[in-house]
Design a protein around this motif. Structure first.
Motif, mmCIF file in Angstrom:
data_model
loop_
_atom_site.group_PDB
_atom_site.id
_atom_site.type_symbol
_atom_site.label_atom_id
_atom_site.label_comp_id
_atom_site.label_asym_id
_atom_site.label_seq_id
_atom_site.Cartn_x
_atom_site.Cartn_y
_atom_site.Cartn_z
ATOM 1 N N PHE A 287 50.391 43.212 5.580
ATOM 2 C CA PHE A 287 51.251 43.936 6.501
ATOM 3 C C PHE A 287 50.584 44.081 7.854
ATOM 4 N N PHE A 288 49.433 44.706 7.850
ATOM 5 C CA PHE A 288 48.704 44.882 9.100
ATOM 6 C C PHE A 288 48.334 43.541 9.698
ATOM 7 N N LYS A 289 47.840 42.693 8.839
ATOM 8 C CA LYS A 289 47.366 41.401 9.323
ATOM 9 C C LYS A 289 48.493 40.614 9.971
ATOM 10 N N ASN A 290 49.611 40.611 9.325
ATOM 11 C CA ASN A 290 50.765 39.908 9.876
ATOM 12 C C ASN A 290 51.178 40.504 11.209
ATOM 13 N N VAL A 291 51.149 41.792 11.275
ATOM 14 C CA VAL A 291 51.504 42.453 12.525
ATOM 15 C C VAL A 291 50.570 41.983 13.642
ATOM 16 N N TYR A 292 49.299 41.996 13.349
ATOM 17 C CA TYR A 292 48.329 41.577 14.365
ATOM 18 C C TYR A 292 48.584 40.144 14.785
ATOM 19 N N LYS A 293 48.815 39.340 13.789
ATOM 20 C CA LYS A 293 49.017 37.916 14.049
ATOM 21 C C LYS A 293 50.212 37.688 14.966
ATOM 22 N N VAL A 294 51.285 38.337 14.631
ATOM 23 C CA VAL A 294 52.496 38.176 15.431
ATOM 24 C C VAL A 294 52.281 38.695 16.844
ATOM 25 N N VAL A 295 51.703 39.868 16.933
ATOM 26 C CA VAL A 295 51.495 40.464 18.249
ATOM 27 C C VAL A 295 50.592 39.581 19.102
ATOM 28 N N LYS A 296 49.587 39.021 18.474
ATOM 29 C CA LYS A 296 48.671 38.159 19.219
ATOM 30 C C LYS A 296 49.372 36.887 19.673
ATOM 31 N N ASP A 297 50.395 36.532 18.985
ATOM 32 C CA ASP A 297 51.127 35.314 19.333
ATOM 33 C C ASP A 297 52.174 35.547 20.404
ATOM 34 N N VAL A 298 52.354 36.765 20.767
ATOM 35 C CA VAL A 298 53.314 37.044 21.834
ATOM 36 C C VAL A 298 52.797 36.459 23.148
ATOM 37 N N PRO A 299 53.540 35.561 23.743
ATOM 38 C CA PRO A 299 53.105 34.893 24.967
ATOM 39 C C PRO A 299 53.020 35.844 26.146
ATOM 40 N N PHE A 300 52.295 35.414 27.136
ATOM 41 C CA PHE A 300 52.115 36.202 28.349
ATOM 42 C C PHE A 300 53.460 36.441 29.034
ATOM 43 N N GLY A 301 53.654 37.658 29.434
ATOM 44 C CA GLY A 301 54.888 37.973 30.146
ATOM 45 C C GLY A 301 56.087 38.195 29.243
ATOM 46 N N ARG A 302 55.843 38.247 27.964
ATOM 47 C CA ARG A 302 56.946 38.474 27.023
ATOM 48 C C ARG A 302 56.668 39.727 26.188
ATOM 49 N N VAL A 303 57.693 40.240 25.575
ATOM 50 C CA VAL A 303 57.531 41.413 24.721
ATOM 51 C C VAL A 303 58.331 41.238 23.439
ATOM 52 N N THR A 304 57.970 41.970 22.446
ATOM 53 C CA THR A 304 58.717 41.946 21.186
ATOM 54 C C THR A 304 58.929 43.385 20.716
ATOM 55 N N SER B 167 65.874 39.246 28.561
ATOM 56 C CA SER B 167 65.348 37.980 29.081
ATOM 57 C C SER B 167 63.914 37.743 28.652
ATOM 58 N N ILE B 168 63.135 38.794 28.621
ATOM 59 C CA ILE B 168 61.719 38.628 28.282
ATOM 60 C C ILE B 168 61.428 38.909 26.825
ATOM 61 N N PHE B 169 62.445 39.288 26.103
ATOM 62 C CA PHE B 169 62.266 39.560 24.677
ATOM 63 C C PHE B 169 61.875 38.298 23.922
ATOM 64 N N TRP B 170 60.821 38.422 23.179
ATOM 65 C CA TRP B 170 60.287 37.284 22.425
ATOM 66 C C TRP B 170 60.453 37.534 20.939
ATOM 67 N N ASP B 171 61.314 36.760 20.313
ATOM 68 C CA ASP B 171 61.610 36.985 18.911
ATOM 69 C C ASP B 171 60.770 36.093 18.004
ATOM 70 N N PRO B 172 59.947 36.682 17.165
ATOM 71 C CA PRO B 172 59.091 35.918 16.246
ATOM 72 C C PRO B 172 59.907 35.019 15.329
ATOM 73 N N TYR B 173 61.098 35.442 15.021
ATOM 74 C CA TYR B 173 61.943 34.646 14.140
ATOM 75 C C TYR B 173 62.280 33.304 14.757
ATOM 76 N N PHE B 174 62.359 33.326 16.071
ATOM 77 C CA PHE B 174 62.786 32.126 16.771
ATOM 78 C C PHE B 174 61.617 31.290 17.239
ATOM 79 N N ASN B 175 60.427 31.888 17.273
ATOM 80 C CA ASN B 175 59.277 31.188 17.836
ATOM 81 C C ASN B 175 58.142 30.982 16.843
#
Length: 115
Positions: free
Chosen positions: A8-25, A101-109
């Motif tokens: 759970f935690f690990k996945n959260v970290y992983k996803v958050v770290k994968d959020v590209p610059f200038g984007r948010v989730t 516009s800046i929303f970054w969806d992990p499901y899609f990326n």
DNA sequence: CGGCTGACGTAAC
DNA sequence: TGTTACGCCAGCC
């Protein structure tokens, strides 16, 4: 030795770290992505713990409406906002502008819940 | 060991 | 349309 627990935690970290610059989730999207759509609170919890772990861009995670709900947990009063603004994100009253516009969806990326 | 809390989200009223 | 209640899971008292 499958020890599939701290994911759970690990996945959260992983996803958050994968959020590209200038984007948010969002917490909900992350929660949904890791398989616990109704455990969005835990995402925030994980981020809270992430603060003491390492470089997790927690400032790129906001609630579903694009509100900086967790900014109160950052140092100072506007640190979170400043970090986001430094990435080109406009914020008004703790509310992210052009959030859609800046929303970054992990499901899609990201690949569908891979461990 | 039991209960409360917490960076959310959804459903119900 | 605004407010209230519940779920979820891990950590802490």
């Amino acid at each position: 030795m499958i020890k599939v627990k701290n994911n759970f935690f690990k996945n959260v970290y992983k996803v958050v770290k994968d959020v590209p610059f200038g984007r948010v989730t969002t917490y909900g999207s992350i929660a949904k992505y890791i398989g616990s759509p109704q455990s969005s609170r835990m995402v925030g919890w994980a981020l809270n713990a992430s603060h003491k772990i390492q470089d997790i861009p927690a400032h790129r995670v906001v609630n579903k409406i694009g509100l900086l709900s967790g900014k109160h947990h950052f140092e100072g009063t506007n640190l979170m906002q400043q970090l986001l603004e430094s990435e080109g994100i406009k914020i008004n009253k703790n509310q992210i502008l052009n959030f859609s516009s800046i929303f970054w969806d992990p499901y899609f990326n990201l690949p569908p819940f891979k461990n």
